[in-house]
Motif scaffolding. Structure first.
Motif, PDB file in Angstrom:
ATOM      1  N   ALA A  94       1.145  -0.665   0.322  1.00  0.00           N
ATOM      2  CA  ALA A  94       0.282   0.236   0.336  1.00  0.00           C
ATOM      3  C   ALA A  94       0.840   1.589   0.008  1.00  0.00           C
ATOM      4  O   ALA A  94       0.404   2.115  -0.516  1.00  0.00           O
ATOM      5  CB  ALA A  94      -1.117   0.264   1.633  1.00  0.00           C
ATOM      6  N   PRO A  95       2.028   0.974   0.879  1.00  0.00           N
ATOM      7  CA  PRO A  95       2.941   2.670   0.700  1.00  0.00           C
ATOM      8  C   PRO A  95       3.404   2.906  -0.732  1.00  0.00           C
ATOM      9  O   PRO A  95       3.106   4.020  -1.049  1.00  0.00           O
ATOM     10  CB  PRO A  95       4.467   2.105   1.567  1.00  0.00           C
ATOM     11  CG  PRO A  95       3.100   1.196   2.678  1.00  0.00           C
ATOM     12  CD  PRO A  95       2.265   0.193   1.672  1.00  0.00           C
ATOM     13  N   ALA A  96       3.582   2.092  -1.674  1.00  0.00           N
ATOM     14  CA  ALA A  96       4.634   1.992  -2.108  1.00  0.00           C
ATOM     15  C   ALA A  96       3.439   2.597  -3.312  1.00  0.00           C
ATOM     16  O   ALA A  96       3.370   3.539  -4.410  1.00  0.00           O
ATOM     17  CB  ALA A  96       4.923   0.283  -3.214  1.00  0.00           C
ATOM     18  N   LEU A  97       1.808   2.150  -3.282  1.00  0.00           N
ATOM     19  CA  LEU A  97       1.052   2.427  -4.762  1.00  0.00           C
ATOM     20  C   LEU A  97       0.252   3.868  -4.021  1.00  0.00           C
ATOM     21  O   LEU A  97       0.338   4.164  -4.881  1.00  0.00           O
ATOM     22  CB  LEU A  97      -0.252   1.237  -4.048  1.00  0.00           C
ATOM     23  CG  LEU A  97      -0.395  -0.162  -5.031  1.00  0.00           C
ATOM     24  CD1 LEU A  97      -0.935  -0.990  -4.561  1.00  0.00           C
ATOM     25  CD2 LEU A  97       0.781  -0.109  -6.563  1.00  0.00           C
ATOM     26  N   LEU A  98       0.217   3.723  -2.975  1.00  0.00           N
ATOM     27  CA  LEU A  98      -0.438   5.205  -2.926  1.00  0.00           C
ATOM     28  C   LEU A  98       0.871   6.241  -2.749  1.00  0.00           C
ATOM     29  O   LEU A  98      -0.184   7.746  -2.707  1.00  0.00           O
ATOM     30  CB  LEU A  98      -1.246   5.370  -1.185  1.00  0.00           C
ATOM     31  CG  LEU A  98      -1.988   4.093  -0.455  1.00  0.00           C
ATOM     32  CD1 LEU A  98      -2.471   4.744   0.167  1.00  0.00           C
ATOM     33  CD2 LEU A  98      -3.470   4.853  -1.657  1.00  0.00           C
ATOM     34  N   LEU A 137      -7.735  -2.484  -5.588  1.00  0.00           N
ATOM     35  CA  LEU A 137      -7.698  -3.294  -7.039  1.00  0.00           C
ATOM     36  C   LEU A 137      -6.836  -2.976  -7.620  1.00  0.00           C
ATOM     37  O   LEU A 137      -6.518  -1.768  -8.333  1.00  0.00           O
ATOM     38  CB  LEU A 137      -9.099  -3.288  -7.272  1.00  0.00           C
ATOM     39  CG  LEU A 137      -8.719  -4.474  -8.659  1.00  0.00           C
ATOM     40  CD1 LEU A 137      -8.621  -5.873  -8.836  1.00  0.00           C
ATOM     41  CD2 LEU A 137     -10.134  -4.448  -9.723  1.00  0.00           C
ATOM     42  N   VAL A 138      -5.705  -3.769  -8.556  1.00  0.00           N
ATOM     43  CA  VAL A 138      -4.595  -3.108  -9.060  1.00  0.00           C
ATOM     44  C   VAL A 138      -5.465  -4.055 -10.621  1.00  0.00           C
ATOM     45  O   VAL A 138      -4.447  -5.259 -10.168  1.00  0.00           O
ATOM     46  CB  VAL A 138      -3.086  -3.532  -9.089  1.00  0.00           C
ATOM     47  CG1 VAL A 138      -1.680  -3.300  -9.924  1.00  0.00           C
ATOM     48  CG2 VAL A 138      -2.952  -2.887  -7.477  1.00  0.00           C
ATOM     49  N   ASP A 139      -5.253  -3.692 -11.479  1.00  0.00           N
ATOM     50  CA  ASP A 139      -5.774  -4.031 -13.182  1.00  0.00           C
ATOM     51  C   ASP A 139      -4.674  -3.745 -13.861  1.00  0.00           C
ATOM     52  O   ASP A 139      -4.757  -2.916 -14.353  1.00  0.00           O
ATOM     53  CB  ASP A 139      -7.156  -3.835 -13.318  1.00  0.00           C
ATOM     54  CG  ASP A 139      -7.400  -4.971 -14.576  1.00  0.00           C
ATOM     55  OD1 ASP A 139      -6.627  -5.223 -15.323  1.00  0.00           O
ATOM     56  OD2 ASP A 139      -8.564  -4.302 -14.725  1.00  0.00           O
ATOM     57  N   GLY A 140      -3.670  -4.989 -13.785  1.00  0.00           N
ATOM     58  CA  GLY A 140      -2.789  -4.078 -15.167  1.00  0.00           C
ATOM     59  C   GLY A 140      -1.468  -2.741 -14.124  1.00  0.00           C
ATOM     60  O   GLY A 140      -1.399  -3.277 -13.758  1.00  0.00           O
ATOM     61  N   ALA A 141      -1.530  -1.628 -15.336  1.00  0.00           N
ATOM     62  CA  ALA A 141      -0.780  -1.047 -14.301  1.00  0.00           C
ATOM     63  C   ALA A 141      -1.987  -0.275 -13.912  1.00  0.00           C
ATOM     64  O   ALA A 141      -1.935   1.390 -12.798  1.00  0.00           O
ATOM     65  CB  ALA A 141      -0.069   0.100 -15.498  1.00  0.00           C
ATOM     66  N   THR A 142      -3.293   0.333 -13.616  1.00  0.00           N
ATOM     67  CA  THR A 142      -4.706   1.091 -12.970  1.00  0.00           C
ATOM     68  C   THR A 142      -4.705   0.470 -11.437  1.00  0.00           C
ATOM     69  O   THR A 142      -5.154  -0.785 -11.907  1.00  0.00           O
ATOM     70  CB  THR A 142      -5.329   0.887 -14.123  1.00  0.00           C
ATOM     71  OG1 THR A 142      -5.133   1.254 -15.465  1.00  0.00           O
ATOM     72  CG2 THR A 142      -7.109   2.045 -13.212  1.00  0.00           C
ATOM     73  N   VAL A 143      -4.937   1.319 -10.816  1.00  0.00           N
ATOM     74  CA  VAL A 143      -5.306   1.044  -9.157  1.00  0.00           C
ATOM     75  C   VAL A 143      -6.317   1.876  -9.266  1.00  0.00           C
ATOM     76  O   VAL A 143      -6.820   3.096  -9.364  1.00  0.00           O
ATOM     77  CB  VAL A 143      -3.973   1.691  -8.580  1.00  0.00           C
ATOM     78  CG1 VAL A 143      -4.658   1.392  -6.835  1.00  0.00           C
ATOM     79  CG2 VAL A 143      -2.815   1.033  -8.419  1.00  0.00           C
ATOM     80  N   ASP A 174       3.166   2.128 -11.693  1.00  0.00           N
ATOM     81  CA  ASP A 174       4.407   1.466 -12.190  1.00  0.00           C
ATOM     82  C   ASP A 174       4.574  -0.310 -11.373  1.00  0.00           C
ATOM     83  O   ASP A 174       4.932   0.085  -9.912  1.00  0.00           O
ATOM     84  CB  ASP A 174       5.709   1.365 -12.090  1.00  0.00           C
ATOM     85  CG  ASP A 174       6.783   0.168 -12.640  1.00  0.00           C
ATOM     86  OD1 ASP A 174       6.686  -1.094 -13.018  1.00  0.00           O
ATOM     87  OD2 ASP A 174       8.202   0.527 -12.785  1.00  0.00           O
ATOM     88  N   PHE A 175       3.251  -1.662 -11.063  1.00  0.00           N
ATOM     89  CA  PHE A 175       3.060  -2.304 -10.046  1.00  0.00           C
ATOM     90  C   PHE A 175       4.560  -3.384  -9.568  1.00  0.00           C
ATOM     91  O   PHE A 175       4.353  -3.415  -8.955  1.00  0.00           O
ATOM     92  CB  PHE A 175       2.354  -3.267 -10.394  1.00  0.00           C
ATOM     93  CG  PHE A 175       1.684  -4.218  -9.291  1.00  0.00           C
ATOM     94  CD1 PHE A 175       1.331  -3.570  -8.191  1.00  0.00           C
ATOM     95  CD2 PHE A 175       1.872  -5.330  -9.715  1.00  0.00           C
ATOM     96  CE1 PHE A 175       0.818  -4.502  -7.250  1.00  0.00           C
ATOM     97  CE2 PHE A 175       1.272  -6.072  -8.813  1.00  0.00           C
ATOM     98  CZ  PHE A 175       0.732  -5.325  -7.139  1.00  0.00           C
ATOM     99  N   THR A 176       5.426  -2.775 -10.682  1.00  0.00           N
ATOM    100  CA  THR A 176       6.195  -4.254 -10.582  1.00  0.00           C
ATOM    101  C   THR A 176       7.202  -4.032  -8.840  1.00  0.00           C
ATOM    102  O   THR A 176       7.786  -5.340  -8.035  1.00  0.00           O
ATOM    103  CB  THR A 176       7.509  -4.413 -11.165  1.00  0.00           C
ATOM    104  OG1 THR A 176       7.106  -4.893 -12.344  1.00  0.00           O
ATOM    105  CG2 THR A 176       8.947  -4.931 -10.793  1.00  0.00           C
ATOM    106  N   PRO A 177       7.304  -2.624  -8.546  1.00  0.00           N
ATOM    107  CA  PRO A 177       8.012  -2.103  -6.953  1.00  0.00           C
ATOM    108  C   PRO A 177       7.329  -3.178  -5.676  1.00  0.00           C
ATOM    109  O   PRO A 177       7.633  -3.262  -5.286  1.00  0.00           O
ATOM    110  CB  PRO A 177       8.518  -0.947  -7.025  1.00  0.00           C
ATOM    111  CG  PRO A 177       8.684  -0.762  -9.020  1.00  0.00           C
ATOM    112  CD  PRO A 177       7.306  -1.497  -9.724  1.00  0.00           C
ATOM    113  N   ALA A 178       6.096  -2.308  -6.711  1.00  0.00           N
ATOM    114  CA  ALA A 178       4.971  -2.317  -4.932  1.00  0.00           C
ATOM    115  C   ALA A 178       4.917  -3.851  -5.096  1.00  0.00           C
ATOM    116  O   ALA A 178       5.011  -4.894  -3.792  1.00  0.00           O
ATOM    117  CB  ALA A 178       3.244  -2.158  -5.332  1.00  0.00           C
TER     118      ALA A 178
END
Length: 322
Positions: A94-98, A137-143, A174-178
């Protein structure tokens, strides 16, 4: 490269261990299993007061601005005590995404709110979406904000799994780091779970008697426990090395995280199998605390990427480098 933790990190780990040791986690977990999350949420609030929830949140948003090494140190202790709830999701993912799509929500995260995440194909369900303050919810690159569907049961009764449908979109990432942080945190949980299983089983082997002798004196038992100890000691440097790679932004960070996830998962699974063998039939019962750790290991081995997926990432990385 040295992987010895400095005194500030070992003291931090000890403080978390002391806090959780006083919380009667087996009772907390059993309450969580039945839907009574109150005792568990109190534990989470105490953790937030020590700064655990805000480790990866920047100081600008009331967090500690710490790094992946601090994350691993803390989450291993949560694993040791089998803390219920969305651990990897709240503390790591969550911290990485937000930070990318909704930084205004980070302060709430640091103060103790729980967040859960689903991201197909490797994370198809959101853990404990009914207990989380924020569902992503992460769908591809979209949160997006996620809307939970019908609950699915896990082998670990403290993990309630929910499929999600997309609501309001928050942005692209970019979801890879998260994802790597989620896998790293899960590896740290497994490392902690395995360590507790080794300690509990060793203590049991020193007390349980058979044929007039404590079973810990039998060579076969000693060998099994020694193999568990070696496995856990060998996986810890990979875990710490992966944390350093993530912290330093290494080009091999994903590979190192996958290697750590496989090693910690294998070590914890071996610890679980030996624990069950040494304890015997009592280890199968839900009344025995051992079952709380056994089932969590089984669930987390495949969480945030299966062993096959992570082995594949390691192999692909090595092939590309050859």
């Amino acid at each position: 490269m040295r992987f010895t933790l400095d005194s500030s990190r070992t003291d931090f780990a000890s403080s978390i261990d002391a806090l959780l040791s006083k919380a009667d986690l087996p009772a907390v977990i059993r309450s969580w299993n039945t839907g009574d999350t109150g005792p568990g949420l109190k534990v989470w609030q105490r953790l937030a007061e020590t700064g655990v929830n805000g480790l990866l949140v920047s100081e600008e948003h009331d967090g500690l601005g710490a790094d992946a090494v601090d994350l691993v140190v803390a989450v291993e202790q949560l694993g040791r005590h089998a803390v219920p709830g969305p651990v990897a999701e709240t503390l790591a993912v969550a911290p990485a995404l937000l930070a990318q799509v909704s930084p205004d929500r980070l302060a709430a995260l640091a103060s103790g709110s729980l967040t859960t995440v689903a991201a197909a194909p490797h994370v198809p369900f959101a853990v404990d979406a009914d207990s989380a303050d924020l569902v992503l919810l992460v769908d591809g690159a979209t949160v997006s904000i996620g809307a939970p569907g019908d609950v699915q049961r896990s082998v670990d009764q403290s993990r309630r799994l929910f499929p999600l449908t997309a609501g309001d979109a928050l942005g692209d990432v970019d979801f890879t780091p998260a994802f790597d942080l989620g896998a790293l945190a899960t590896a740290a949980q497994l490392q902690g779970l395995g360590q507790t299983l080794l300690e509990v089983t060793t203590d049991y082997a020193k007390q349980r008697k058979q044929f007039g002798k404590v079973i810990g004196q039998f060579q076969a038992i000693k060998h099994h426990l020694a193999e568990v100890a070696v496995g856990l000691e060998m996986s810890r440097p990979l875990l710490h090395g992966a944390a350093l790679a993530v912290r330093d932004g290494s080009a091999d960070a994903s590979r190192d995280v996958s290697a750590a996830k496989v090693a910690c998962g294998d070590a914890a699974y071996r610890a679980a199998r030996v624990a069950l063998q040494v304890h015997g039939a009592i280890g199968y019962t839900q009344e025995h605390d051992l079952s709380l750790w056994l089932t969590k290991v089984r669930a987390l081995v495949t969480a945030w990427g299966t062993p096959a997926f992570h082995r594949g990432r390691v192999v692909d990385s090595l092939v590309e480098a050859s």
